[in-house]
Structure formats: structure tokens, C-alpha cells
Design an enzyme around this catalytic site. Sequence first.
Site, PDB file in Angstrom:
ATOM      1  CG  LEU A  79      69.370 -21.038   6.429  1.00 27.33           C
ATOM      2  CD1 LEU A  79      68.695 -22.075   7.321  1.00 27.33           C
ATOM      3  CD2 LEU A  79      68.661 -19.687   6.617  1.00 27.33           C
TER       4      LEU A  79
ATOM      5  CD  GLU B 225      70.869 -27.834   3.408  1.00 26.02           C
ATOM      6  OE1 GLU B 225      70.199 -28.559   2.641  1.00 26.02           O
ATOM      7  OE2 GLU B 225      71.011 -28.046   4.622  1.00 26.02           O
TER       8      GLU B 225
ATOM      9  N   GLY C 178      67.979 -21.954  -0.823  1.00 29.29           N
ATOM     10  CA  GLY C 178      68.528 -20.721  -0.257  1.00 29.29           C
ATOM     11  C   GLY C 178      67.385 -19.915   0.335  1.00 29.29           C
TER      12      GLY C 178
ATOM     13  CD  GLU D 223      72.833 -11.063   6.782  1.00 26.34           C
ATOM     14  OE1 GLU D 223      72.027 -10.420   7.465  1.00 26.34           O
ATOM     15  OE2 GLU D 223      74.041 -11.154   7.030  1.00 26.34           O
TER      16      GLU D 223
ATOM     17  CB  THR E 161      66.729 -12.495  -2.786  1.00 27.03           C
ATOM     18  OG1 THR E 161      65.341 -12.854  -2.764  1.00 27.03           O
ATOM     19  CG2 THR E 161      67.599 -13.744  -2.826  1.00 27.03           C
TER      20      THR E 161
END
Length: 561
Positions: free
Chosen positions: A152, A154, A158, A390, A392
Site C-alpha cells: 500500500l 508509497e 503512507g 499498520e 501510526t
Amino acid sequence: MCPYPRPDGIVKALFAGQVREDLLLPYPTLDPRQAAKVDSLVASFNEMASRLVDPRAIDRTEAIPDAVRQAMAEMGLFGLTIPEQYGGLGLGIGAYARVIEAITHVCPALMLLLGAHLSIGLKGLLLYGSDEQKARYLPRLATGEAIAAFALTEPQAGSDAQSIQSVAVRDGTGWRLNGSKIWISNGDIASMVTVFARTPEVDSKDPLTAFLLEPSFAGYSVGPHAQKMGLRGNNATVLRFNDVRIPAENVLGEPGQGFRVAVHVLNSGRLGLAASCTGTMKHCLELAVKWAKERKAFGSSIAEYELMQRKVAQMAVDILVTESMAQVATGLAEKGLDYEVEAAIAKVYASEAMWKTADELVQMAGGRGYVGPFPYERILRDARVERIFEGTNEILRLFIVEQGGKPLARYLRDVSKTPQGMLEWSLSRLSHLGAASLVSLGQSGLSELGRVFAETAGSLHRATADTLRREGKKLAQRQVQVARLADMAMDAYGMAAVLSRLQSLAGNAASLEAAKLIAEPYFGQAKARFESNRRGLRHNDDPAWVKVSRLAYEREGYPLT
Ligand SMILES: Cc1cc2nc3c(=O)[nH]c(=O)nc-3n(C[C@H](O)[C@H](O)[C@H](O)COP(=O)(O)OP(=O)(O)OC[C@H]3O[C@@H](n4cnc5c(N)ncnc54)[C@H](O)[C@@H]3O)c2cc1C
């Protein structure tokens, strides 16, 4: 008349002033078949690890030996949660969590290998895949012959996942993908990658679509991988897509459903992360106790000193809370109930408690905590990323309040439209606060803790409602206020989960006694923290802190010369 909300999640209900004892009790346990399988898997893993796994060497060489991966595959670990019809072990998320805890206890890098594969890499396929896609990919993924990854993030996006730039456009019957991803765990070894891209041609509110990619697709390239602080046995890799042609049958779910797929996968992934933190924390506590007993200073073992004792005790307290939070959330997921907020709380609490635990272990070890060949500094490095990936912990705190408080916020918005509605609200408020009586949790000699929880739950509801009404839409801009509410919800949920756990021990006097001994200081600590946050909602100097940050931004660093 606006019906008072009766939310489906434990924390959503707490925000709305209700204690959903039906969701909190009984404390989740594995069914006997799964429990036996978990015990046997953990025993086999530990036996194998004692021969083949050297976490220090894995960290130093930045590689997991083939023999270890092979042994894990032979045990069936790569197919743990894959249905038996596809060659997996067919176990549930509760069993997965217990196994991942045991693996992390030994070597966190192995947790990332397995977690990136099962918990996020192929989870979308399990949740949204067609029968044909499952039949095509799952058998090889179950044996470990093929490894999965989830892509996912990039360079430019994020946390803000809806702003990713990789783009897929229709190309004949299929799709053409361009873009890149960074820090993809297992990215260098994966044979099937769940990739998310923008699909601007699709008429959907959801800007993303999920695809199943194989490295053999022309235009797909891998690397380089990042230099990491910890979890070095597992590579976080760049993936590039240069006009990659994706067949139509490799769309996962529907086009224009990708963000939903990602959110669903990550919700479940957080349960695994929380369980993994418990594994590391238990390992830290064992190392701390062993070291404290061995080390002599000023004529005694350091275990005798109260400042060392407090650190050890705090570790035990944090383990009980983390484990209870994670297991209650996992129990909800296993029953197909709403668990998104509980999973987010478990991940935030667990990753912060683990960091604190690992840091205090380093402190207890003194100079040995900071240098090799002792394990302490590696444990600290391995722990750090869990507060980042997963979701922050900052983003998750916002999520906890946004999602957790949604049913209450909607209700307040509706009733505030008319004076009659406001009257209804005042009346319903009285009756709903009364619901926080925790009748069953007050049994088994837990009434004092039950009372503290009931007070806390009522106070969370009142404080949230007052803050929502006072701040209205501006609340989203007051992130520190939102974080206070999130932390209050974490403490209320933590108390609820621990009470549920304690009640499950009612038939076991020795365990209940030990668990109560650990729980009591937690309730005191959580209540004090909760009260401090509650007061902070009303009396704070948040604007002064914003001004200081502005000064630092303006002067590009420390403002004084
Ligand atoms: C070792 C490792 C493994 C990883 N594995 C994977 C993987 O397998 N697959 C994958 O897709 N990704 C993976 N990631 C990426 C990871 O999920 C992201 O790093 C994470 O989501 C954060 O995104 P970011 O780094 O772009 O930070 P950003 O989103 O740029 O955030 C930077 C900081 O700003 C804060 N912030 C951002 N937005 C807000 C806001 N609205 N309000 C307040 N604060 C905000 C964040 O909390 C953070 O502190 C991995 C990362 C690492 C380090």
C-alpha cells in the site's frame, strides 16, 4: 424522537454510555481442537527454534536461514489461517494470535515474515477473493512454497493512503499499472502481492482498487531494500510497476473497493501486531527478572532495590493489560462482531507498552543494555516500528475517537436540531449512565475494580458528549483533545478487558489471586491517567504549545540564539 444508539462495538458503546457485558463476557478462549493444535504448533516451533533460530545471527546477517523457513513451512505455519480445503490448517485469528505471540517471543523477525504473509499479505484474498482466485493462489501459499506481501505505502503517501499515486487504467479486458511502493515486508520473496492503486476511470467514492500481482508479470521489478533499525531478518523493499499488464481476473474484490479492502485487512492485522507485542514483553520480563537476580551492586542483587522492582512490576502489569485488550478484541473478530476500534486500541497500547518495557529492560541491564552481544539493544530496535506501521499511533488515536465516538456524535447531532430533542437527550442520558453498573463484573470479589470501571465508563461518556457538544466540527482540528479522549477510551477499555479476564479466572483461586494482585495497581494507574486527561479536556494550555511549535517552525529549529 431519535432512538438512542446501541452500538455494536465495546468501545463505541462505552462512548455512548453503555457497558456491553454481552460482548465483554465470557472472556474468549480457544475451542479445545484449536487449543490443542496451538499447543502442539508452539511446542514444535520452540523445539525447532532451540536448534535452528539464532535471533542475533538473523539480525547481523539480515537474513532468515532457508532451513528455518523450511521448518516453519513443514509445520504448516504458512497455512495457519488458510482453510483446510486449500491445504491450510484452517485455524482462526485467535489461534493465529497465540502462535504469533510465541514466535515473537523467540524472534520478532520471524513474526514479520509470517505476519506480512498471513496477517496482511493474503488476508485480502481470504476476505475478498473469488473461489477461482483462492483455488489459484492459496494452495501454494499454504505450504509456504509461495509467500505473500501487502503493498500500500508509497514514497508520497503512507498514512494518507487514499492519496497514493500508483495508477491503474483499463487496458483491453484487463488493466495497466504504473507506480511504485516502498518498504514492502516480504516484497523481495513474495510470489503474490496484494497491490493497491488509484483507478480514476472507476465510478466509485473509493478511489482505489486492489489487485493480485505476481513478480513474473512484465514490468514488475523489485528492490532495493531499506536499511532498517530493527527486524533486520526481513526486508522492506521497493516495488516498481512499469506498464504492468494485469489480467481482469486479478482484481481483488470489485474495482473501486480497494480502500475498503485495505482498511479491512489492516483492522485484522492490528490484532496480530498486538499479540506479537505480548510475546516480546513476556520475553523482556523473563530477561529482566533473570538479570535482576544475577546482578550484584552495593552488596545486594539489584532485584532487592525498589526502583528495579517497580520496573519489573510495571512490565507484568502492562502484559496483563495488553494481553487482555488483544484477546478480547480478537474474540470479537472471531465471532464476526465489530472489533475495529478495539483492535486499534490494542495495537496502540501494545506497541507503546512494548516500547516502554524494552526500554526499561535496557535500563535495568545498564551498560550491557546498550552494547552487543547482549540481546537487549536488539529487542529495543526490533520493537520500535510497531508504533509506526499498520497505522501510526497518532492516526489510530484519531481513528479511535472518530469511529468509536461516531454513534454518539450522530445522535447528538440529531437531537440538537430541536429543543424537544435536547430534552430527550437529557432524560436518556440519565438512564444510559445508569447502565454502567457492571453487575456481573462486580461479582467474584471484583466489586471494587468493577466500581472503578463503572465510574470511568460513565465519565468517559459524559466527557465525550460534553466535548463533542462544545467543540462541534472544530474537534477534528483539536488533535490533542482528540488524543486525550482516545487515551481515556483506552483506559476504560483496558479496565473492561482486564475485568473480563479476571472473571474468567473465578474458578481458579491461585490464578485469580495473582491476576488481582497485578490488576489492582493498573486500575489505580489507569484511573489517575484517565482523570488527568479528563481535566485536560477542560483546562489545558494547548494553544501555548501550538505557539511554541510555530516559533520553532518559523525559526527552523531552536528559537533562541
Ligand atoms: C519496517 C517497515 C515495514 C513496513 N511494511 C509495510 C508493508 O508490508 N506494506 C505497506 O504497505 N507498508 C509497509 N510499511 C509502511 C508503513 O505502514 C508506513 O511507514 C506507515 O503507514 C506510515 O506512513 P509514512 O511512513 O508515510 O508516514 P507519514 O504518513 O508521512 O507520517 C509521518 C508522521 O506524521 C504523522 N501524521 C500523518 N498524518 C497525520 C495527521 N493527519 N495528523 C497527525 N499526524 C499525522 C504520522 O503519525 C507520523 O508520525 C512498512 C514500514 C516499515 C518502516
